[in-house]
Design a protein around this motif. Structure first.
Motif, PDB file in Angstrom:
ATOM      1  N   ILE A   9       0.677  -1.284   0.083  1.00  0.00           N
ATOM      2  CA  ILE A   9       0.219  -0.106   0.006  1.00  0.00           C
ATOM      3  C   ILE A   9       0.862   1.112   0.058  1.00  0.00           C
ATOM      4  O   ILE A   9       1.537   1.543   0.906  1.00  0.00           O
ATOM      5  CB  ILE A   9      -0.924   0.156   1.183  1.00  0.00           C
ATOM      6  CG1 ILE A   9      -1.525  -1.202   1.260  1.00  0.00           C
ATOM      7  CG2 ILE A   9      -1.970   1.516   1.091  1.00  0.00           C
ATOM      8  CD1 ILE A   9      -2.606  -1.421   2.630  1.00  0.00           C
ATOM      9  N   ALA A  10       1.078   1.905  -0.979  1.00  0.00           N
ATOM     10  CA  ALA A  10       2.027   3.012  -1.322  1.00  0.00           C
ATOM     11  C   ALA A  10       1.887   3.912  -2.503  1.00  0.00           C
ATOM     12  O   ALA A  10       0.852   3.600  -3.225  1.00  0.00           O
ATOM     13  CB  ALA A  10       3.396   2.292  -1.451  1.00  0.00           C
ATOM     14  N   GLY A  11       2.635   4.821  -2.650  1.00  0.00           N
ATOM     15  CA  GLY A  11       2.578   5.471  -3.845  1.00  0.00           C
ATOM     16  C   GLY A  11       3.351   4.977  -4.849  1.00  0.00           C
ATOM     17  O   GLY A  11       4.136   4.135  -4.971  1.00  0.00           O
ATOM     18  N   SER A  12       3.295   5.701  -6.059  1.00  0.00           N
ATOM     19  CA  SER A  12       3.762   5.313  -7.137  1.00  0.00           C
ATOM     20  C   SER A  12       5.149   6.196  -7.715  1.00  0.00           C
ATOM     21  O   SER A  12       4.951   7.380  -7.445  1.00  0.00           O
ATOM     22  CB  SER A  12       2.700   5.544  -8.372  1.00  0.00           C
ATOM     23  OG  SER A  12       3.424   5.416  -9.610  1.00  0.00           O
ATOM     24  N   THR A  42       3.081  10.353  -8.235  1.00  0.00           N
ATOM     25  CA  THR A  42       4.198  11.210  -7.999  1.00  0.00           C
ATOM     26  C   THR A  42       4.500  11.539  -9.538  1.00  0.00           C
ATOM     27  O   THR A  42       4.658  10.612 -10.491  1.00  0.00           O
ATOM     28  CB  THR A  42       5.305  10.873  -7.085  1.00  0.00           C
ATOM     29  OG1 THR A  42       5.877   9.995  -7.815  1.00  0.00           O
ATOM     30  CG2 THR A  42       4.713  10.564  -5.723  1.00  0.00           C
ATOM     31  N   ALA A  43       4.929  12.690  -9.743  1.00  0.00           N
ATOM     32  CA  ALA A  43       5.771  13.037 -10.860  1.00  0.00           C
ATOM     33  C   ALA A  43       7.293  12.915 -10.286  1.00  0.00           C
ATOM     34  O   ALA A  43       7.536  13.974  -9.659  1.00  0.00           O
ATOM     35  CB  ALA A  43       5.313  14.418 -11.528  1.00  0.00           C
ATOM     36  N   THR A  50       8.310  16.321  -8.696  1.00  0.00           N
ATOM     37  CA  THR A  50       7.902  17.605  -9.057  1.00  0.00           C
ATOM     38  C   THR A  50       6.511  17.762  -8.845  1.00  0.00           C
ATOM     39  O   THR A  50       6.120  18.721  -8.912  1.00  0.00           O
ATOM     40  CB  THR A  50       8.167  17.524 -10.564  1.00  0.00           C
ATOM     41  OG1 THR A  50       7.585  16.815 -11.217  1.00  0.00           O
ATOM     42  CG2 THR A  50       9.773  17.815 -10.828  1.00  0.00           C
ATOM     43  N   GLY A  51       5.765  16.708  -8.590  1.00  0.00           N
ATOM     44  CA  GLY A  51       4.375  16.861  -8.090  1.00  0.00           C
ATOM     45  C   GLY A  51       3.692  15.485  -7.449  1.00  0.00           C
ATOM     46  O   GLY A  51       4.352  14.456  -7.617  1.00  0.00           O
TER      47      GLY A  51
END
Length: 271
Positions: A9-12, A42-43, A50-51
Motif C-alpha cells: 500500500i504505497a505511492g507510485s 508522483t511526478a 516535481t508533483g
C-alpha cells in the motif's frame, strides 16, 4: 500457500526505483506474488519529485476491501500514505485484519527533500505504531515520530538506541531504526522489541545509486516474513539481500542523478 501473496500500500514512482514499483520488483525477486494498492501518484525521476497527487481515501479503501475479499494475504508493506485521510483509512483497515503481518515504512520526506506526507498526517502515522507488526523509520523519520524536527535525528549509535526505545514507549511492537544516514564505515540498523536490542551491521557500499533503499528494505522484509523465520532472522536476510542490490546498483543506467538499487541482481545474467 506455496507462493505467498504480499501487498504493498504505497505511492507510485514513475522512475521505478521506489514506491510501488520497487516493492513489486522486490516481492518477485524474493519469491512472493505482489499485489498493490496505490495511495498517491508522483511526478518524479532520479532528480527528484516535481508533483504529488493523492488518491482519494475512499478509493484507497475500495481497493483494499475489494482485494482482501478475494485474495489471502500473508503480509503487507505500508509505504507512502500522503494524506491524513488515507492514513486514517489504512489504520482502520489494518485493525480490521486480513492483511497478514504488517510492515510500516513511515515515508515522510524524499531523500532529495520533497515532502511526501502532509504535515497534518504525522499524528495519524504515529497512531499506527501500536497496530502494525514492525515499523522501519530512518533516523529523520524516527525524530519526527517522536515529536522532534528532522534536524534532531540521531547522529550516533547511542542516540539511535534512545530513539528506538522511545518509539517502543509509544506502543510500537518492533522497531527497525535504520542507520544508513549515520556516518561510519558500516551501516548499522537497530532491531528493538520487548525482549531487547539487536544491532545489524553491513558494509557501506560505495555507490550514489541508493534511490528507493528504504522502500526496498521494508518490502524485502514483508516478502520474506511468510517463511516463518523469527523477526531478527527475517530482517537480517532482507538487509543482506539489500546489500547485494546496492553492490550491483552501478550495473544499471537509469537517469542522471541518484539511480535505483538493482532489485534483480541475483536473477539477471551477467556477461
Amino acid at each position: 500457500m506455496s507462493v505467498p501473496n504480499v501487498l504493498t500500500i504505497a505511492g507510485s514512482d514513475p522512475s521505478g526505483g521506489a514506491g510501488v514499483q520497487a516493492d513489486l520488483k522486490t516481492f518477485g525477486a524474493l519469491g512472493a506474488y505482489g499485489c498493490a494498492v496505490l495511495t498517491s501518484l508522483t511526478a518524479q525521476s532520479t532528480k527528484g519529485v516535481t508533483g504529488v497527487h493523492h488518491v482519494p481515501a475512499g478509493f484507497v479503501r475500495e481497493q483494499v476491501e475489494t482485494l482482501v475479499d478475494d485474495v489471502e494475504l500473508a503480509a503487507t508493506k505500508i509505504g507512502m500514505l500522503g494524506s491524513a485521510e488515507v492514513v486514517a483509512v489504512v489504520g482502520e483497515l489494518v485493525c480490521r485484519g486480513g492483511l497478514g503481518e504488517v510492515v510500516l515504512d513511515p515515508v515522510m520526506v524524499s531523500t532529495a527533500g520533497s515532502r511526501l506526507l502532509d504535515e497534518d498526517a504525522v499524528e495519524g502515522v504515529r497512531a499506527l505504531l501500536p497496530v502494525v507488526d514492525l515499523v522501519t523509520p530512518n533516523t529523520a523519520e524516527a525524530a519526527v515520530l517522536l515529536g522532534l524536527t528532522p534536524h534532531a535525528a540521531a547522529r550516533d549509535l547511542d542516540e539511535m538506541h534512545r530513539h528506538a526505545q522511545a518509539l517502543l514507549d509509544l506502543g510500537a511492537a518492533r522497531v527497525l531504526l535504520k542507520g544508513g544516514h549515520v556516518a561510519g564505515d558500516e551501516s548499522v540498523d537497530l532491531l528493538v522489541d520487548g525482549t531487547g536490542v539487536r544491532e545489524l551491521s553491513a558494509r557501506r557500499v560505495p555507490t550514489r545509486h541508493t534511490h528507493g533503499t528504504g522502500c526496498t528494505l521494508s518490502s524485502a522484509i514483508a516478502a520474506l516474513r511468510p517463511r516463518g523465520d523469527a523477526w531478527a532472522e527475517t530482517v537480517a536476510q532482507a538487509k543482506d539481500w539489500l546489500t547485494g542490490a546496492l553492490t550491483h546498483a552501478d550495473e544499471l543506467s537509469v537517469g542522471h542523478a541518484a539511480g535505483p538499487v538493482h532489485h534483480h541482481w541475483a536473477l539477471w545474467p551477467r556477461g
